[in-house]
Design a protein around this motif. Structure first.
Motif, PDB file in Angstrom:
ATOM      1  N   HIS A 219      -5.475  -2.159  -0.759  1.00 17.95           N
ATOM      2  CA  HIS A 219      -5.739  -2.310  -2.292  1.00 17.95           C
ATOM      3  C   HIS A 219      -6.021  -3.585  -2.730  1.00 17.95           C
ATOM      4  O   HIS A 219      -6.168  -3.870  -3.817  1.00 17.95           O
TER       5      HIS A 219
ATOM      6  N   LEU B  14      -7.345   4.719  -1.972  1.00 14.00           N
ATOM      7  CA  LEU B  14      -5.964   4.023  -1.138  1.00 14.00           C
ATOM      8  C   LEU B  14      -6.456   4.480   0.573  1.00 14.00           C
ATOM      9  O   LEU B  14      -6.224   3.709   1.231  1.00 14.00           O
ATOM     10  N   VAL B  15      -6.207   5.798   0.828  1.00 12.36           N
ATOM     11  CA  VAL B  15      -6.160   6.293   1.909  1.00 12.36           C
ATOM     12  C   VAL B  15      -7.551   5.897   2.751  1.00 12.36           C
ATOM     13  O   VAL B  15      -7.460   5.746   3.951  1.00 12.36           O
TER      14      VAL B  15
ATOM     15  N   VAL C 193       1.189   9.935  -4.964  1.00 10.56           N
ATOM     16  CA  VAL C 193       1.743  11.529  -4.440  1.00 10.56           C
ATOM     17  C   VAL C 193       2.846  12.046  -5.364  1.00 10.56           C
ATOM     18  O   VAL C 193       2.732  12.882  -5.612  1.00 10.56           O
TER      19      VAL C 193
ATOM     20  N   LEU D 268      -5.311   8.398  -4.768  1.00  9.75           N
ATOM     21  CA  LEU D 268      -4.804   8.442  -3.226  1.00  9.75           C
ATOM     22  C   LEU D 268      -5.930   8.448  -2.518  1.00  9.75           C
ATOM     23  O   LEU D 268      -6.117   7.612  -1.254  1.00  9.75           O
ATOM     24  N   TYR D 269      -7.149   9.133  -2.777  1.00 10.19           N
ATOM     25  CA  TYR D 269      -8.380   9.294  -1.929  1.00 10.19           C
ATOM     26  C   TYR D 269      -8.923   7.836  -1.773  1.00 10.19           C
ATOM     27  O   TYR D 269      -9.024   7.421  -0.577  1.00 10.19           O
TER      28      TYR D 269
ATOM     29  N   TRP E   1       2.158   2.109  -3.616  1.00  2.18           N
ATOM     30  CA  TRP E   1       1.244   2.714  -4.325  1.00  2.18           C
ATOM     31  C   TRP E   1       0.792   4.219  -3.907  1.00  2.18           C
ATOM     32  O   TRP E   1       0.768   5.235  -4.680  1.00  2.18           O
ATOM     33  N   GLU E   2       0.883   4.500  -2.666  1.00  5.13           N
ATOM     34  CA  GLU E   2       0.426   5.786  -2.150  1.00  5.13           C
ATOM     35  C   GLU E   2       1.741   6.631  -2.533  1.00  5.13           C
ATOM     36  O   GLU E   2       1.562   8.007  -3.026  1.00  5.13           O
ATOM     37  N   THR E   3       2.955   6.230  -2.323  1.00  2.94           N
ATOM     38  CA  THR E   3       4.140   7.083  -3.079  1.00  2.94           C
ATOM     39  C   THR E   3       4.077   7.215  -4.322  1.00  2.94           C
ATOM     40  O   THR E   3       4.231   8.586  -4.818  1.00  2.94           O
TER      41      THR E   3
ATOM     42  N   LEU F 214       0.669  -1.293  -0.058  1.00  2.00           N
ATOM     43  CA  LEU F 214       0.033   0.017   0.043  1.00  2.00           C
ATOM     44  C   LEU F 214       0.854   1.149  -0.095  1.00  2.00           C
ATOM     45  O   LEU F 214       0.608   2.254  -0.568  1.00  2.00           O
ATOM     46  N   ALA F 215       1.808   1.208   0.707  1.00  2.08           N
ATOM     47  CA  ALA F 215       2.889   2.520   0.795  1.00  2.08           C
ATOM     48  C   ALA F 215       3.283   2.920  -0.542  1.00  2.08           C
ATOM     49  O   ALA F 215       3.656   4.020  -0.766  1.00  2.08           O
TER      50      ALA F 215
END
Length: 171
Positions: free
Chosen positions: A104, A98-99, A66, A95-96, A61-63, A58-59
């Motif tokens: 995911h 995922l957060v 971003v 991002l929305y 994909w978030e990165t 997950l981190a």
């Protein structure tokens, strides 16, 4: 579960198409960056909707999103603002999702309904606009490629991505 596989395969096909487009892009860095961003977006959507999840945590994909968001906003200031702002909205929507879901792996939106509905309405409008060249009601621009890499197929990929984003947001 079947529909998740259908969307997964559709997103993977779009990602593959974006990578193939890189071989015909002739106008340098901005176009190449756009196709790379679309390929990452499609791969991320495939991982998000896939019943088996994806290999990237997950981190990761978030990165990625971003970075895509920041890159798109900077690119919008330099050239083709509408193209890059659309990329920025898509990255922000990813991002929305995922957060707000915190995962995911086969799980999609459960965030605040107002934001989800507004984003979904935007993506449905993008899908509708992108559909016009597919049915011949608007000229499409795709850098001179023909056949499978031509403008109608590019527009069809945009339809899949935008419609898929709307479905994921409303699911």
């Amino acid at each position: 579960m079947l529909i998740e596989w259908v969307w997964t395969l559709a997103f993977l096909a779009v990602a593959g198409h974006c990578v193939a487009r890189l071989s015909v892009v002739r106008d340098g860095g901005a176009a190449r960056t756009h196709w790379v961003a679309d390929a990452v977006m499609a791969a991320g959507m495939a991982a998000m909707v896939s019943p088996v999840g994806g290999p990237i945590p997950l981190a990761g994909w978030e990165t990625a999103f971003v970075v895509a968001l920041g890159w798109s906003l900077v690119a919008a200031c330099r050239s083709e603002p509408l193209l890059w702002l659309r990329q920025a909205v898509a990255a922000a929507a990813m991002l929305y999702m995922l957060v707000t879901t915190g995962t995911h792996h086969g799980q999609v939106m459960s965030g605040p309904p107002v934001v989800s509905v507004l984003l979904a309405a935007y993506f449905l409008a993008v899908a509708g606009w992108s559909m016009l060249p597919v049915v011949g009601l608007r000229a499409a621009v795709a850098g001179g490629a023909t056949g499978v890499l031509g403008p109608r197929v590019v527009s069809g990929c945009e339809v899949v991505m935008a419609a898929g984003m709307a479905v994921m947001l409303l699911h």
